[in-house]
Design an enzyme around this catalytic site. Sequence first.
Site, PDB file in Angstrom:
ATOM      1  N   ASP A 147     140.800  97.489  63.824  1.00  0.00           N
ATOM      2  CA  ASP A 147     140.936  97.709  65.012  1.00  0.00           C
ATOM      3  C   ASP A 147     139.599  97.932  66.065  1.00  0.00           C
ATOM      4  OD1 ASP A 147     143.846 100.289  65.019  1.00  0.00           O
ATOM      5  OD2 ASP A 147     143.629  98.091  64.550  1.00  0.00           O
ATOM      6  N   HIS A 201     142.527 101.451  75.241  1.00  0.00           N
ATOM      7  CA  HIS A 201     142.757 102.546  74.295  1.00  0.00           C
ATOM      8  C   HIS A 201     143.226 103.923  74.879  1.00  0.00           C
ATOM      9  CE1 HIS A 201     142.439 104.328  70.135  1.00  0.00           C
ATOM     10  NE2 HIS A 201     142.417 103.319  69.664  1.00  0.00           N
ATOM     11  N   HIS A 294     138.247  99.623  60.939  1.00  0.00           N
ATOM     12  CA  HIS A 294     137.902  99.405  62.138  1.00  0.00           C
ATOM     13  C   HIS A 294     136.697  98.608  61.998  1.00  0.00           C
ATOM     14  CE1 HIS A 294     140.452 102.899  62.538  1.00  0.00           C
ATOM     15  NE2 HIS A 294     140.484 102.532  63.822  1.00  0.00           N
TER      16      HIS A 294
END
Length: 326
Positions: A147, A201, A294
């Site tokens: 991510d 986000h 991530h």
Amino acid sequence: MVKSRISARRRPLLLGVSAALLAPALLAACGAHGAPLAAGDAAQPSATPSASTSTTPSGSGSSSIAARPTPSGVSSSPFASPSQTPGGAGSTAATTAPSAPATGATAPSAPGSGASRPAGGQHTPAPATHVLAHTASGGRTVALTFDDGPGPATGQVLDLLAKYDAKATFCEIGDNAKANPAAVKRIVAEGHRLCDHTVDHPQPMHTQSHQQQVAEIADAKTQIENAAGGDAQITWWRAPGGDFTAENEKIGADQGMKSLGWSVDPRDWSRPGVQSIVNTVEQHLRPGSVVLMHDGGGDRSQTVAALKQLLPWMVAQGYTFDFPQS
């Protein structure tokens, strides 16, 4: 009529007996001061507000933004089916819905209605019902997902994946993809897949108006497609912090994308230490798992170091690399 008489000698004795018999009845009827509550009252806990899906404000979309938390715990996922949780025998179910909202909450406007809500207003949305958290092929496969990129660590992640012939799915911030199209093109060229992770986000996403959520999902898809060039396919979208609702699930579906969750979360965004990341994945990985990690959103050196241990370990355990169910 002759009245019966009690001698003065016996009268105190009888009065004492009467008082002893009447006292419990009086206490039961009136309630003794300081007596404990009934079991039902004592057992009822005070109500506590439900936790938000996020504890940090939304960022700007830059790969240098501070790490953003996800709602799941170290060893659990809001999307994993019981057979995917520790101790399970391997999952056969593809999806499960996140926990239902608290009872008594106001139902949201129907998806697609266009009704707006002020950001930060009181709103408990209906949960999404089709969040994917399993590999496409099932069996002894694992889907790696990354991510918040592309970021400074994306190249190192790609180098490691290539070393072990591993494929992964990159859930990208639209603004980051726009700022670093070369990384997006490399991801596609090396056989990985792309996933929409919104423009910048926002958290919690469900507090945004319907129009704002449409813009976050649709505009990010366009940004990522433009960065990738060619005919890049974006099959999934992932809500920031896993904040999937029936409303934004439908928005994603209207854009031709499915909602992508996860079943293993080592919380690498919080930088808990390399060994903590490794241990959590090793302890909770099951056949068909989707692992959340991530490559953007902050310092990802611990994630890269953990991957150096996890990739050969997965291969040694007989896992092959797959994409999420679509």
